[in-house]
Design a protein around this motif. Structure first.
Motif, PDB file in Angstrom:
ATOM      1  N   ASP A   1       1.648  12.133   4.140  1.00  0.00           N
ATOM      2  CA  ASP A   1       1.966  11.301   2.989  1.00  0.00           C
ATOM      3  C   ASP A   1       2.540  12.146   1.859  1.00  0.00           C
ATOM      4  O   ASP A   1       1.842  12.971   1.268  1.00  0.00           O
TER       5      ASP A   1
ATOM      6  N   ASN B   1       0.838   9.920   9.695  1.00  0.00           N
ATOM      7  CA  ASN B   1       0.419   9.551   8.340  1.00  0.00           C
ATOM      8  C   ASN B   1       0.459  10.725   7.370  1.00  0.00           C
ATOM      9  O   ASN B   1      -0.421  10.905   6.539  1.00  0.00           O
TER      10      ASN B   1
ATOM     11  N   ARG C   1      -4.906   3.723   9.385  1.00  0.00           N
ATOM     12  CA  ARG C   1      -4.237   4.929   9.843  1.00  0.00           C
ATOM     13  C   ARG C   1      -5.215   6.099   9.803  1.00  0.00           C
ATOM     14  O   ARG C   1      -6.037   6.196   8.891  1.00  0.00           O
ATOM     15  N   THR C   2      -5.132   6.937  10.809  1.00  0.00           N
ATOM     16  CA  THR C   2      -5.916   8.171  10.783  1.00  0.00           C
ATOM     17  C   THR C   2      -4.933   9.314  10.918  1.00  0.00           C
ATOM     18  O   THR C   2      -3.781   9.111  11.263  1.00  0.00           O
TER      19      THR C   2
ATOM     20  N   ARG D   1       3.248  11.405  -1.079  1.00  0.00           N
ATOM     21  CA  ARG D   1       2.599  11.188  -2.383  1.00  0.00           C
ATOM     22  C   ARG D   1       1.465  12.173  -2.589  1.00  0.00           C
ATOM     23  O   ARG D   1       1.306  12.767  -3.653  1.00  0.00           O
ATOM     24  N   GLU D   2       0.683  12.326  -1.539  1.00  0.00           N
ATOM     25  CA  GLU D   2      -0.445  13.262  -1.632  1.00  0.00           C
ATOM     26  C   GLU D   2       0.055  14.691  -1.776  1.00  0.00           C
ATOM     27  O   GLU D   2      -0.520  15.488  -2.511  1.00  0.00           O
TER      28      GLU D   2
ATOM     29  N   GLY E   1      -6.694   8.110   7.078  1.00  0.00           N
ATOM     30  CA  GLY E   1      -5.389   8.366   6.488  1.00  0.00           C
ATOM     31  C   GLY E   1      -5.263   7.751   5.115  1.00  0.00           C
ATOM     32  O   GLY E   1      -6.250   7.308   4.528  1.00  0.00           O
ATOM     33  N   SER E   2      -4.046   7.710   4.597  1.00  0.00           N
ATOM     34  CA  SER E   2      -3.833   7.189   3.249  1.00  0.00           C
ATOM     35  C   SER E   2      -3.556   5.691   3.260  1.00  0.00           C
ATOM     36  O   SER E   2      -3.414   5.092   2.217  1.00  0.00           O
ATOM     37  N   LEU E   3      -3.439   5.111   4.452  1.00  0.00           N
ATOM     38  CA  LEU E   3      -3.185   3.672   4.552  1.00  0.00           C
ATOM     39  C   LEU E   3      -4.274   3.053   5.412  1.00  0.00           C
ATOM     40  O   LEU E   3      -4.856   3.742   6.261  1.00  0.00           O
ATOM     41  N   PRO E   4      -4.550   1.784   5.229  1.00  0.00           N
ATOM     42  CA  PRO E   4      -5.575   1.145   6.066  1.00  0.00           C
ATOM     43  C   PRO E   4      -5.231   1.292   7.547  1.00  0.00           C
ATOM     44  O   PRO E   4      -4.059   1.183   7.918  1.00  0.00           O
TER      45      PRO E   4
ATOM     46  N   ALA F   1       0.818  -1.213   0.000  1.00  0.00           N
ATOM     47  CA  ALA F   1       0.000   0.000   0.000  1.00  0.00           C
ATOM     48  C   ALA F   1       0.855   1.267   0.000  1.00  0.00           C
ATOM     49  O   ALA F   1       0.403   2.321  -0.412  1.00  0.00           O
TER      50      ALA F   1
END
Lengths: 275, 318, 306
Positions: B305, B303, C30-31, B307-308, C25-28, B126
């Protein structure tokens, strides 16, 4: 200069220390034979037990015997340097960075504008240009130098030799005069417009000083008609390695230690304002 | 360098025997996919640019200072790493420490002693985005050898133990894998990404982008391409000049002795990290300074990111 | 009223400038913290067992003239808010505390062994976590600080929303450590701290670490070298532990933030435990109780105080 290991300094004794102002001293070191440099380049000075910091070289490469660094007491390394005496040892590695674009300056008239300790890198080029072997390659030389008070002017011991010359105009100014001062009083950018009244054709403006002085001097030069590519300045950033590796002195994609510290204003306007 | 299909197949046992005969390390990414008992590295750069390295010693002895250069401690090492991580070594670290003159003397020695065994990826996690930044899960560019764990053995190219040729059916499997990966791969970022980002330097969108970041150095320390370092002295009358990792996220990274700080504000530091990888480095070297390993995304406590962030700013600049 | 409804109402009525909460968040699993500024955004507001980040940290970064802000607060978050108000870092009148009952925060790293696990494949039932339909005891997935949490619901709030969470057993993992001889304890910490890379994630995630200049990064004087030697790692973490004595709200933000999975909260929880034992004090548990290190009493019972 060759040393074992990329970051290892060579130890050298201080030959002489000149007290320039209450917080600036010039350190004179015997020049190692293989220390080949250009005006505008800098070196890392290591104080054993304290640390290392980059300083521009204020002597001219035409001086075969000495290297000079004019250093203002600001941080821990400079404080330690100021406590040293002739005969004490410092470490040196360098030279680093690109110096002034000498090729582009050939045949040009040179307007030097310095503020405070900012005269140090300019002095390297001024003395280079004034040296008998290079004097004919350049046109007129005009030096405007200012400091906060008369006591803050550096290289005053050298000014008589400059003033004596017919091929150089030296103009001094201070922000704030005192009883001993009979010279000009005024901020460098303002004085510049008063004293430099010639046509700017074939002139190159070379500026170094505190950021705010550089900013307003460049503005003044632009108003006086200097093209962006005919304005040159040298920048300061926090540095560690001096070799474009440690990653902290970048302004946008340029490393001040490697692509600079000398930049033309033409280049500067393309860079983000993060310095 | 892509798969040639001309490689050989060795059994897992044989492969492990070869690893055990060499002084082998593996990065955590590789270990999490490949169950081998090898010492792990949080990031491949810890071998080439150790977090703490004494560059030279100094001491006060008999009325004078001495400086003693230290040759880097280094031995021959085999490193198992993912294709993105190998790219980090070849495209970024080598660029800065070898090709950018003068080469870094201790890096040179360690790099010469390092054999890169690239372990191909059979799936995307992911956090993976290597294909967005010009990488490929089966590329082994710059590596010395390439291994791909397959159900019927380890497919090898380059240095390493002998093996047998692939059977037609096995070759078919391999082709199927390549096809599947191609289908799952994310599209590359727009070619002009470095220019777009550079032009968006002053956009307000950075406020929004930088908001959640805590400004710690977890991302930069674990990043395989982040190479920024500090040179910091240790000791007074005797001691060492120590090179240690530094981070553009830290407020003192750019603090001048005069107390002026060009990147005093957290937003500027976040922008520096994103732009260094996706704009400044590519503008200089023609390739991204990010290899898409996704470590920073995984390591970030909140988190945040990258990429975002890149996508958001690029979309603003378009 | 649900949390979303509460947040939306506040924004619609414009009684706050923003709601500080969590979004996916962008991953499972995750917030991430987010400042909701308008009512339409509130659809994205979530509160799950993966909302460990202590939001009090983010309040400290809002501009001084931001005005009133609502903040989603679990027990530990509310304790942090109380301490920060007492230490004059936040103004209580500028806060609207949206209290929520904490179900216990789950360590997302512990779910990594299930490959490609989706959020929809995980459910929570009383004391258990269902992963792909298989029940597991929730306590083995909880973060260390949550296992020994005493205040899951906020102590200080303006409104308390959502359902009360089901209880789980209090599990004191510190007890085992206390029982070890001193040398063994030292060994434990030495081993863990030797892995520290000093990225300062623990410090930056801590709601109580708001010093303008951290001693760890001070140049003048230089307390520790920037390179992570075991010695200096100890100085850093012990220094922080001392700064946090009587102030740590036991939220576990430090441990959650550590990218290397060092059980660093152990140190701070242990210090909090000592403070609890010797001063009968828990940071942020009461608005009035005198804080031990800023209180002088002539009748202090402890013999070591003159």
């Amino acid at each position: 200069m060759r040393c074992e290991g990329t970051y290892t300094p060579c130890l050298l004794p201080i030959e002489e220390i000149i007290e320039e102002t209450r917080d600036i001293k010039t350190f004179r070191i015997r020049r190692p034979e293989d220390f080949v440099y250009l005006p505008g380049q800098f070196a890392e000075i290591f104080v054993p037990g304290v640390g290392e910091a980059p300083f521009s070289i204020s002597s001219s490469p035409t001086n075969p015997t000495f290297l000079e660094f004019s250093i203002k007491r600001i941080g821990s390394v400079t404080q330690a340097l100021h406590r040293l005496n002739p005969g004490d040892t410092i470490g040196l590695r360098g030279p680093y960075g690109k110096g002034f674009p000498l090729e582009e300056l050939l045949g040009k008239n040179l307007l030097f504008v310095g503020g405070g300790i900012g005269l140090a890198p300019l002095r390297s080029l001024i003395n280079y240009v004034l040296s008998p072997e290079h004097r004919e390659s350049f046109g007129e030389v005009f030096v405007l130098y200012g400091a906060r008070t008369p006591g803050d002017l550096v290289f005053r011991w050298e000014f008589p030799s400059w003033e004596k010359r017919k091929d150089l105009t030296l103009c001094l100014t201070v922000d704030e005069g005192d009883t001993s001062w009979s010279g000009r009083v005024g901020l460098v950018p303002n004085v510049l417009q008063e004293v430099f009244t010639r046509s700017c054709a074939n002139w190159v403006g070379i500026v170094c000083g505190p950021p705010i002085m550089i900013k307003f001097t460049i503005k003044a030069l632009r108003e006086m008609g200097f093209e962006a590519r005919r304005i040159i300045t040298t920048l300061e950033m926090k540095m560690k390695c001096g070799l474009g590796k440690c990653g902290r002195c970048n302004i946008g994609p340029y490393y001040v230690c490697q692509d600079g510290p000398v930049f033309s204003y033409e280049m500067l306007v393309t860079m983000p304002e993060e310095y | 360098m892509r798969l040639s299909y001309e490689g050989r197949l060795v059994s897992y046992e044989e492969f492990l025997r070869w690893l055990q005969a060499s002084k082998a390390f593996a990065t955590e990414i590789v270990l999490s996919r490949f169950n081998i008992a090898l010492p792990s590295l949080p990031t491949p750069k810890s071998l080439l640019l150790p977090q703490r390295e004494e560059l030279y010693h100094f001491l006060w002895g008999k009325r004078e200072w001495k400086v003693i250069p230290l040759p880097p401690a280094s031995e021959k090492v085999l490193l198992l790493l993912a294709p993105c991580e190998a790219k980090a070594v070849v495209h970024v670290l080598d660029e800065v420490f070898l090709k950018n003159a003068p080469p870094d003397s201790s890096y040179v020695v360690r790099r010469e002693n390092l054999t890169l065994l690239v372990v191909g990826c059979t799936f995307f996690e992911a956090t993976c985005f290597c294909t967005r930044v010009g990488g490929h899960p089966l590329s082994w560019e710059g590596g010395n050898c390439f291994a791909l764990p397959l159900p019927f053995g380890v497919y090898l190219e380059g240095e390493g133990p002998e093996g047998r040729a692939l059977e037609p059916l096995e070759k078919e499997e391999l082709e199927k894998l390549v096809e599947r990966l191609a289908k799952e791969a994310l599209k590359p970022l727009p070619e002009k990404t470095p220019e777009y980002l550079y032009s968006a330097f002053e956009r307000e969108v950075w406020e929004e982008v930088a908001w959640g970041c805590l400004n710690c150095g977890a991302c930069t320390f674990l990043c395989p391409t982040c190479f920024c370092f500090d040179l910091a002295l240790e000791g007074k009358l005797r001691g060492a000049m120590v090179r240690t990792w530094d981070s553009c996220m830290f407020p003192k990274f750019t603090l001048h002795a005069s107390s002026h700080n060009p990147r005093a504000n957290p937003l500027q530091r976040v922008r520096q990290r994103v732009l260094h990888k996706f704009s400044y480095f590519p503008l200089r070297k023609g390739k991204f300074g990010c290899v898409g390993c996704g470590r920073c995304v995984l390591a970030c406590p909140v988190n945040w990111d990258i990429r975002e962030a890149v996508e958001r700013v690029v979309s603003c600049a378009l | 009223m649900t949390l979303r409804e509460g947040a939306r109402k506040l924004l619609e009525e414009k009684s706050v400038q923003g709601v500080l909460g969590y979004k996916r968040g962008s991953l499972p699993f995750r917030t991430r913290p987010y400042l909701f500024r308008n009512p339409q955004e509130v659809e994205e507001l979530v509160f799950t067992p993966f909302c460990g980040t202590n939001l009090a940290r983010y309040l400290l970064r809002l501009p001084g003239d931001f005005g009133k802000v609502a903040v989603v607060a679990k027990g530990c978050d509310s304790r942090a808010l109380t301490v920060l108000v007492r230490e004059h870092q936040l103004k209580r009148e500028n806060l609207y505390i949206l209290g929520v009952h904490c179900p216990g925060m789950v360590d997302w790293r512990k779910l990594a062994q299930w490959k490609d696990l989706k959020e929809s494949e995980v459910a929570f039932e009383e004391g258990t976590i269902l992963i792909r339909g298989v029940p597991h005891p929730l306590s083995s997935f909880l973060e260390a600080s949550c296992k020994r949490c005493r205040y899951r619901s906020p102590l200080e709030y303006d409104i308390l929303l959502g359902a009360e969470a089901s209880p789980f057993p209090f599990e004191d993992h510190l007890a085992a450590l206390w029982r070890l001889p001193k040398e063994k304890r030292w060994e434990f910490f030495a081993q863990e701290l030797s892995r520290c890379i000093r990225c300062y994630a623990c410090r930056n995630a801590c709601p109580m670490c708001y010093c303008k200049e951290c001693f760890a990064e001070s140049h003048k004087p230089l307390f520790i070298h920037p390179s992570p030697t075991l010695r200096d790692n100890f100085v850093f973490h012990l220094g922080r532990a001392m700064h946090l004595a009587g102030r740590c709200v036991e939220c576990g933000a430090c441990e959650r933030a550590c990218p290397l999975g060092i059980p660093i909260a152990t140190l701070f929880l242990a210090v909090a435990e000592i403070v609890r034992e010797h001063f009968a004090f828990e940071a942020g548990a009461s608005v009035e109780a005198p804080a031990p290190f800023v209180t002088y009493r002539e009748d202090d019972p402890n013999a070591f105080i003159l």
